[in-house]
Design an enzyme around this catalytic site. Structure first.
Site, PDB file in Angstrom:
ATOM      1  N   CYS A  51       3.976 -12.685  10.636  1.00 19.59           N
ATOM      2  CA  CYS A  51       3.632 -13.844  10.033  1.00 19.59           C
ATOM      3  C   CYS A  51       3.705 -15.226  10.979  1.00 19.59           C
ATOM      4  O   CYS A  51       2.896 -16.137  10.997  1.00 19.59           O
ATOM      5  CB  CYS A  51       4.187 -14.143   8.681  1.00 19.59           C
ATOM      6  SG  CYS A  51       3.402 -12.894   7.753  1.00 19.59           S
ATOM      7  N   CYS A  78       1.235  -9.186   4.230  1.00 20.80           N
ATOM      8  CA  CYS A  78       2.194 -10.247   3.900  1.00 20.80           C
ATOM      9  C   CYS A  78       1.482 -11.410   3.234  1.00 20.80           C
ATOM     10  O   CYS A  78       0.185 -11.937   3.348  1.00 20.80           O
ATOM     11  CB  CYS A  78       2.948 -10.952   4.981  1.00 20.80           C
ATOM     12  SG  CYS A  78       4.298  -9.969   5.608  1.00 20.80           S
ATOM     13  N   GLU A 130       1.578 -14.581   3.508  1.00 22.75           N
ATOM     14  CA  GLU A 130       1.059 -15.839   4.453  1.00 22.75           C
ATOM     15  C   GLU A 130      -0.171 -15.202   5.217  1.00 22.75           C
ATOM     16  O   GLU A 130      -1.294 -15.852   5.438  1.00 22.75           O
ATOM     17  CB  GLU A 130       2.215 -16.166   5.567  1.00 22.75           C
ATOM     18  CG  GLU A 130       3.434 -16.337   5.431  1.00 22.75           C
ATOM     19  CD  GLU A 130       4.558 -15.340   5.078  1.00 22.75           C
ATOM     20  OE1 GLU A 130       4.020 -14.266   4.369  1.00 22.75           O
ATOM     21  OE2 GLU A 130       5.480 -15.694   5.252  1.00 22.75           O
ATOM     22  N   ASN A 140       0.788  -0.952   0.015  1.00 23.42           N
ATOM     23  CA  ASN A 140       0.117   0.020  -0.014  1.00 23.42           C
ATOM     24  C   ASN A 140       0.969   1.303  -0.177  1.00 23.42           C
ATOM     25  O   ASN A 140       2.095   1.143   0.787  1.00 23.42           O
ATOM     26  CB  ASN A 140      -0.860  -0.040   1.175  1.00 23.42           C
ATOM     27  CG  ASN A 140      -1.979   0.951   1.146  1.00 23.42           C
ATOM     28  OD1 ASN A 140      -1.535   2.285   1.269  1.00 23.42           O
ATOM     29  ND2 ASN A 140      -3.173   0.617   0.812  1.00 23.42           N
ATOM     30  N   ALA A 141       0.386   2.268  -0.544  1.00 25.03           N
ATOM     31  CA  ALA A 141       1.094   3.514  -0.695  1.00 25.03           C
ATOM     32  C   ALA A 141       1.486   3.959   0.829  1.00 25.03           C
ATOM     33  O   ALA A 141       2.457   4.875   1.099  1.00 25.03           O
ATOM     34  CB  ALA A 141       0.221   4.676  -1.225  1.00 25.03           C
ATOM     35  N   CYS A 157       7.985 -13.522   8.352  1.00 23.87           N
ATOM     36  CA  CYS A 157       8.396 -12.304   9.244  1.00 23.87           C
ATOM     37  C   CYS A 157       7.940 -12.527  10.545  1.00 23.87           C
ATOM     38  O   CYS A 157       7.077 -13.479  10.760  1.00 23.87           O
ATOM     39  CB  CYS A 157       7.928 -10.918   8.731  1.00 23.87           C
ATOM     40  SG  CYS A 157       6.053 -10.929   8.816  1.00 23.87           S
TER      41      CYS A 157
HETATM   42  N1  THU Z   1       6.714 -10.189   2.960  1.00 17.88           N
HETATM   43  C1  THU Z   1       5.904 -11.241   2.958  1.00 17.88           C
HETATM   44  O1  THU Z   1       4.807 -11.377   2.071  1.00 17.88           O
HETATM   45  N2  THU Z   1       5.808 -12.310   3.836  1.00 17.88           N
HETATM   46  C2  THU Z   1       7.022 -12.450   4.432  1.00 17.88           C
HETATM   47  O2  THU Z   1       7.064 -13.366   5.703  1.00 17.88           O
HETATM   48  C3  THU Z   1       8.260 -11.407   4.734  1.00 17.88           C
HETATM   49  C4  THU Z   1       7.805 -10.070   4.012  1.00 17.88           C
HETATM   50  C5  THU Z   1       6.581  -9.152   2.156  1.00 17.88           C
HETATM   51  C6  THU Z   1       5.934  -7.857   2.778  1.00 17.88           C
HETATM   52  C7  THU Z   1       6.370  -6.780   1.780  1.00 17.88           C
HETATM   53  O3  THU Z   1       5.311  -6.559   0.770  1.00 17.88           O
HETATM   54  C8  THU Z   1       7.644  -7.362   0.887  1.00 17.88           C
HETATM   55  O4  THU Z   1       7.635  -8.821   1.385  1.00 17.88           O
HETATM   56  C9  THU Z   1       8.893  -6.515   1.599  1.00 17.88           C
HETATM   57  O5  THU Z   1       8.990  -6.639   2.968  1.00 17.88           O
END
Ligand code: THU
Length: 145
Positions: A100, A63, A65, A55-56, A97
């Protein structure tokens, strides 16, 4: 049942999950980070795909997950999550992350995570290894009366 590459007997095809996560990754909405992630969540009754949605207003990002788990819940499936496959851009495994890990733990405290990039072997770990001593629904219930 069949063996995964960690030698565990599992009711899903690890390579197929990773292929699906890699394929769905192309639908990620990541115009800011340019880091595309795809995920597949597995329960005893279904599988759910997700991608990261940015998102902007950067902190509103969701994420892959989280998207997959939201789909699972919206479909009426409460888990338990038995496996999650995550594939991100770049060579190294895209491990979930912190946020998640917490969300996976909520619905699958025994889930196995398969994290991959575009090269090498996936990193395979239980969510309890990625989130040791996790705080979850059972602990919360102890404090409620
Ligand atoms: N991201 C995920 O979708 N899952 C993770 O577990 C790590 C990070 C995404 C979030 C963001 O859109 C991009 O990766 C960079 O952080």
């Amino acid at each position: 049942m069949r063996p995964d590459t960690a030698g565990r007997s599992v009711p899903y095809d690890e390579a197929d999950l990773l292929r699906r996560a890699r394929a769905v990754r192309s639908r990620a909405y990541a115009p800011y980070s340019h880091f595309h992630v795809g995920a597949v969540v597995v329960t005893p009754t279904g599988t759910y795909e997700g991608v990261n949605v940015e998102n902007a207003s950067y902190r509103m990002t969701t994420c892959a997950e989280q998207t997959a788990i939201a789909r699972m819940i919206a479909e009426g499936d409460r888990g338990p999550i038995i496996a999650v496959a995550v594939v991100g851009d770049g060579a190294d495994p895209c491990t979930p992350c912190g946020a998640c890990r917490q969300t996976i733990f909520e619905f699958g405290p025994d889930a196995t995570v398969y994290a991959s990039g575009d090269g090498g072997n996936p990193l395979i770990a239980r969510i309890s290894e990625l989130l040791p001593h996790g705080f979850g629904p059972h602990r919360l219930a102890q404090g409620q009366r």
